[in-house]
Design a protein around this motif. Structure first.
Motif, PDB file in Angstrom:
ATOM      1  N   ASP A  45       0.819  -1.213   0.000  1.00 49.25           N
ATOM      2  CA  ASP A  45       0.000   0.000   0.000  1.00 49.25           C
ATOM      3  C   ASP A  45       0.861   1.276   0.000  1.00 49.25           C
ATOM      4  OD1 ASP A  45       1.035  -0.170   2.543  1.00 49.25           O
ATOM      5  OD2 ASP A  45      -0.897  -0.051   3.573  1.00 49.25           O
ATOM      6  N   VAL A  46       2.135   1.122  -0.297  1.00 49.55           N
ATOM      7  CA  VAL A  46       3.077   2.238  -0.284  1.00 49.55           C
ATOM      8  C   VAL A  46       3.116   2.896  -1.665  1.00 49.55           C
ATOM      9  CG1 VAL A  46       5.520   2.838   0.054  1.00 49.55           C
ATOM     10  CG2 VAL A  46       4.460   1.085   1.466  1.00 49.55           C
ATOM     11  N   GLU A  47       3.381   4.214  -1.681  1.00 47.34           N
ATOM     12  CA  GLU A  47       3.536   4.905  -2.954  1.00 47.34           C
ATOM     13  C   GLU A  47       4.584   4.191  -3.795  1.00 47.34           C
ATOM     14  OE1 GLU A  47       4.011   6.475   0.062  1.00 47.34           O
ATOM     15  OE2 GLU A  47       3.051   8.440   0.021  1.00 47.34           O
ATOM     16  N   LEU A  48       4.390   4.229  -5.093  1.00 44.80           N
ATOM     17  CA  LEU A  48       5.291   3.553  -6.025  1.00 44.80           C
ATOM     18  C   LEU A  48       6.746   3.976  -5.806  1.00 44.80           C
ATOM     19  CD1 LEU A  48       5.527   1.603  -8.387  1.00 44.80           C
ATOM     20  CD2 LEU A  48       5.093   3.533  -9.925  1.00 44.80           C
ATOM     21  N   PHE A  49       6.980   5.255  -5.579  1.00 43.93           N
ATOM     22  CA  PHE A  49       8.357   5.738  -5.431  1.00 43.93           C
ATOM     23  C   PHE A  49       9.015   5.306  -4.122  1.00 43.93           C
ATOM     24  CE2 PHE A  49       5.896   9.150  -3.518  1.00 43.93           C
ATOM     25  CZ  PHE A  49       6.659   9.530  -2.420  1.00 43.93           C
ATOM     26  N   ARG A  50       8.277   4.714  -3.208  1.00 38.39           N
ATOM     27  CA  ARG A  50       8.852   4.235  -1.942  1.00 38.39           C
ATOM     28  C   ARG A  50       8.902   2.711  -1.840  1.00 38.39           C
ATOM     29  NH1 ARG A  50       6.057   8.424   2.272  1.00 38.39           N
ATOM     30  NH2 ARG A  50       7.492  10.131   1.870  1.00 38.39           N
ATOM     31  N   ARG A  51       8.382   2.015  -2.791  1.00 35.57           N
ATOM     32  CA  ARG A  51       8.296   0.553  -2.690  1.00 35.57           C
ATOM     33  C   ARG A  51       9.659  -0.111  -2.555  1.00 35.57           C
ATOM     34  NH1 ARG A  51       3.130  -0.463  -6.349  1.00 35.57           N
ATOM     35  NH2 ARG A  51       1.682   0.396  -4.824  1.00 35.57           N
ATOM     36  N   HIS A  52      10.691   0.501  -3.100  1.00 34.59           N
ATOM     37  CA  HIS A  52      12.039  -0.081  -2.998  1.00 34.59           C
ATOM     38  C   HIS A  52      12.504  -0.190  -1.546  1.00 34.59           C
ATOM     39  CE1 HIS A  52      12.961   4.210  -2.784  1.00 34.59           C
ATOM     40  NE2 HIS A  52      14.092   3.860  -2.200  1.00 34.59           N
ATOM     41  N   LEU A  53      11.900   0.578  -0.651  1.00 37.90           N
ATOM     42  CA  LEU A  53      12.270   0.546   0.775  1.00 37.90           C
ATOM     43  C   LEU A  53      11.727  -0.686   1.496  1.00 37.90           C
ATOM     44  CD1 LEU A  53      11.580   4.294   1.606  1.00 37.90           C
ATOM     45  CD2 LEU A  53      13.816   3.210   1.237  1.00 37.90           C
ATOM     46  N   TYR A  54      10.870  -1.450   0.829  1.00 33.24           N
ATOM     47  CA  TYR A  54      10.200  -2.572   1.480  1.00 33.24           C
ATOM     48  C   TYR A  54      10.669  -3.936   0.991  1.00 33.24           C
ATOM     49  CZ  TYR A  54       7.250   0.853   3.677  1.00 33.24           C
ATOM     50  OH  TYR A  54       6.809   1.895   4.443  1.00 33.24           O
ATOM     51  N   GLY A  55      11.791  -3.968   0.303  1.00 31.22           N
ATOM     52  CA  GLY A  55      12.329  -5.243  -0.161  1.00 31.22           C
ATOM     53  C   GLY A  55      12.939  -6.039   0.981  1.00 31.22           C
ATOM     54  N   ASP A  56      13.372  -7.239   0.685  1.00 36.26           N
ATOM     55  CA  ASP A  56      13.999  -8.094   1.702  1.00 36.26           C
ATOM     56  C   ASP A  56      15.190  -7.403   2.327  1.00 36.26           C
ATOM     57  OD1 ASP A  56      12.178 -10.111   1.319  1.00 36.26           O
ATOM     58  OD2 ASP A  56      13.432 -11.211  -0.116  1.00 36.26           O
ATOM     59  N   GLY A  57      15.289  -7.485   3.635  1.00 33.42           N
ATOM     60  CA  GLY A  57      16.402  -6.902   4.363  1.00 33.42           C
ATOM     61  C   GLY A  57      16.309  -5.402   4.541  1.00 33.42           C
ATOM     62  N   LYS A  58      15.250  -4.788   4.087  1.00 34.77           N
ATOM     63  CA  LYS A  58      15.067  -3.337   4.211  1.00 34.77           C
ATOM     64  C   LYS A  58      14.346  -3.029   5.521  1.00 34.77           C
ATOM     65  CE  LYS A  58      16.558  -2.299   0.032  1.00 34.77           C
ATOM     66  NZ  LYS A  58      17.451  -1.263  -0.382  1.00 34.77           N
ATOM     67  N   PRO A  59      14.411  -1.771   6.000  1.00 37.62           N
ATOM     68  CA  PRO A  59      13.815  -1.423   7.300  1.00 37.62           C
ATOM     69  C   PRO A  59      12.288  -1.413   7.333  1.00 37.62           C
ATOM     70  CG  PRO A  59      14.787   0.511   6.255  1.00 37.62           C
ATOM     71  CD  PRO A  59      15.163  -0.675   5.407  1.00 37.62           C
ATOM     72  N   LYS A  60      11.616  -1.322   6.192  1.00 36.87           N
ATOM     73  CA  LYS A  60      10.154  -1.306   6.117  1.00 36.87           C
ATOM     74  C   LYS A  60       9.549  -0.190   6.985  1.00 36.87           C
ATOM     75  CE  LYS A  60      10.145  -6.228   5.140  1.00 36.87           C
ATOM     76  NZ  LYS A  60      11.316  -6.084   4.337  1.00 36.87           N
ATOM     77  N   PRO A  61       9.833   1.059   6.607  1.00 37.78           N
ATOM     78  CA  PRO A  61       9.410   2.208   7.417  1.00 37.78           C
ATOM     79  C   PRO A  61       7.917   2.249   7.696  1.00 37.78           C
ATOM     80  CG  PRO A  61      10.791   2.891   5.578  1.00 37.78           C
ATOM     81  CD  PRO A  61      10.509   1.445   5.383  1.00 37.78           C
ATOM     82  N   THR A  62       7.595   2.647   8.888  1.00 37.71           N
ATOM     83  CA  THR A  62       6.229   2.829   9.396  1.00 37.71           C
ATOM     84  C   THR A  62       5.319   1.639   9.113  1.00 37.71           C
ATOM     85  OG1 THR A  62       5.408   4.078   7.473  1.00 37.71           O
ATOM     86  CG2 THR A  62       6.393   5.354   9.276  1.00 37.71           C
ATOM     87  N   SER A  63       5.863   0.454   9.146  1.00 32.99           N
ATOM     88  CA  SER A  63       5.038  -0.739   8.964  1.00 32.99           C
ATOM     89  C   SER A  63       4.175  -0.961  10.201  1.00 32.99           C
ATOM     90  CB  SER A  63       5.914  -1.975   8.744  1.00 32.99           C
ATOM     91  OG  SER A  63       6.574  -1.889   7.515  1.00 32.99           O
ATOM     92  N   LYS A  64       2.950  -1.352   9.959  1.00 30.45           N
ATOM     93  CA  LYS A  64       2.008  -1.599  11.054  1.00 30.45           C
ATOM     94  C   LYS A  64       2.617  -2.561  12.075  1.00 30.45           C
ATOM     95  CE  LYS A  64      -2.642  -2.893  12.106  1.00 30.45           C
ATOM     96  NZ  LYS A  64      -3.923  -2.336  11.854  1.00 30.45           N
ATOM     97  N   GLY A  65       2.602  -2.154  13.340  1.00 32.19           N
ATOM     98  CA  GLY A  65       3.100  -2.983  14.421  1.00 32.19           C
ATOM     99  C   GLY A  65       4.577  -2.814  14.729  1.00 32.19           C
ATOM    100  N   CYS A  66       5.320  -2.095  13.903  1.00 28.13           N
ATOM    101  CA  CYS A  66       6.752  -1.920  14.176  1.00 28.13           C
ATOM    102  C   CYS A  66       6.979  -0.700  15.066  1.00 28.13           C
ATOM    103  CB  CYS A  66       7.557  -1.831  12.887  1.00 28.13           C
ATOM    104  SG  CYS A  66       7.464  -0.251  12.061  1.00 28.13           S
TER     105      CYS A  66
END
Length: 181
Positions: A69-90
């Protein structure tokens, strides 16, 4: 909402945007420069609002950990080993220390810049009789500005941004935005 005597604050709400650890704390993956500096002013604004009976709306990002559900320009931040900013529950999605959602406050999750885009914010505010907004938080050229533009387009009577309780990743942009009429 407000006091029963119809005072000037009875149709006002405070909208606190993205005051989460992943945007504010040093070293955070989505750090907004000077975000930490405004925390005391955001706390003070919330305290004043509570003392005056002004509703507080906490607008936060809580993304899907896979980034769907992240903007297209931020999706690269959610790949494997990435910090996954503001993810629900983190931890990074939590409000910074000193800010706390209390009973009677309203929490709204957004996935885009504007607090109005694809949310129920407008209908909620209409339902409680709000016509004036005070907007604080981060970040000025994106979430603050887009929320303000949408509020104006939706005919809110008064939309106020507290400059000392907002910040941008680039201070020059924040200052430049302050000077626009």
């Amino acid at each position: 909402m407000g006091t029963e005597n119809g005072d000037k604050w009875s149709k006002t709400a405070v909208v606190v945007i993205d005051m989460q650890k992943d945007f504010i704390l040093p070293g955070a993956p989505m750090l907004v420069r000077d975000g930490e500096v405004i925390v005391p002013n955001v706390i003070k604004t919330v305290e004043v609002a509570r003392n005056r009976g002004i509703p507080i709306i906490w607008v936060v990002r809580e993304h899907d950990p896979l980034g769907r559900d992240v903007e297209l320009f931020r999706r690269h931040l959610y790949g494997d080993g990435k910090p996954k900013p503001t993810s629900k529950g983190c931890v990074g999605a939590e409000l910074v220390d000193g800010l706390l959602i209390q009973e009677g406050d309203y929490k709204l999750v957004k996935t885009r810049f504007s607090a109005f885009f694809n949310t129920n914010l407008h209908s909620y505010l209409q339902g409680i009789g709000v016509t004036n907004l005070v907007v604080i938080g981060v970040q000025t050229p994106n979430c603050i500005r887009q929320t303000v533009f949408d509020a104006v387009a939706l005919d809110y009577q008064r939309v106020t941004v507290i400059i000392d309780a907002t910040a941008a990743a680039t201070p020059d942009i924040h200052i430049g935005t302050r000077q626009v009429d």
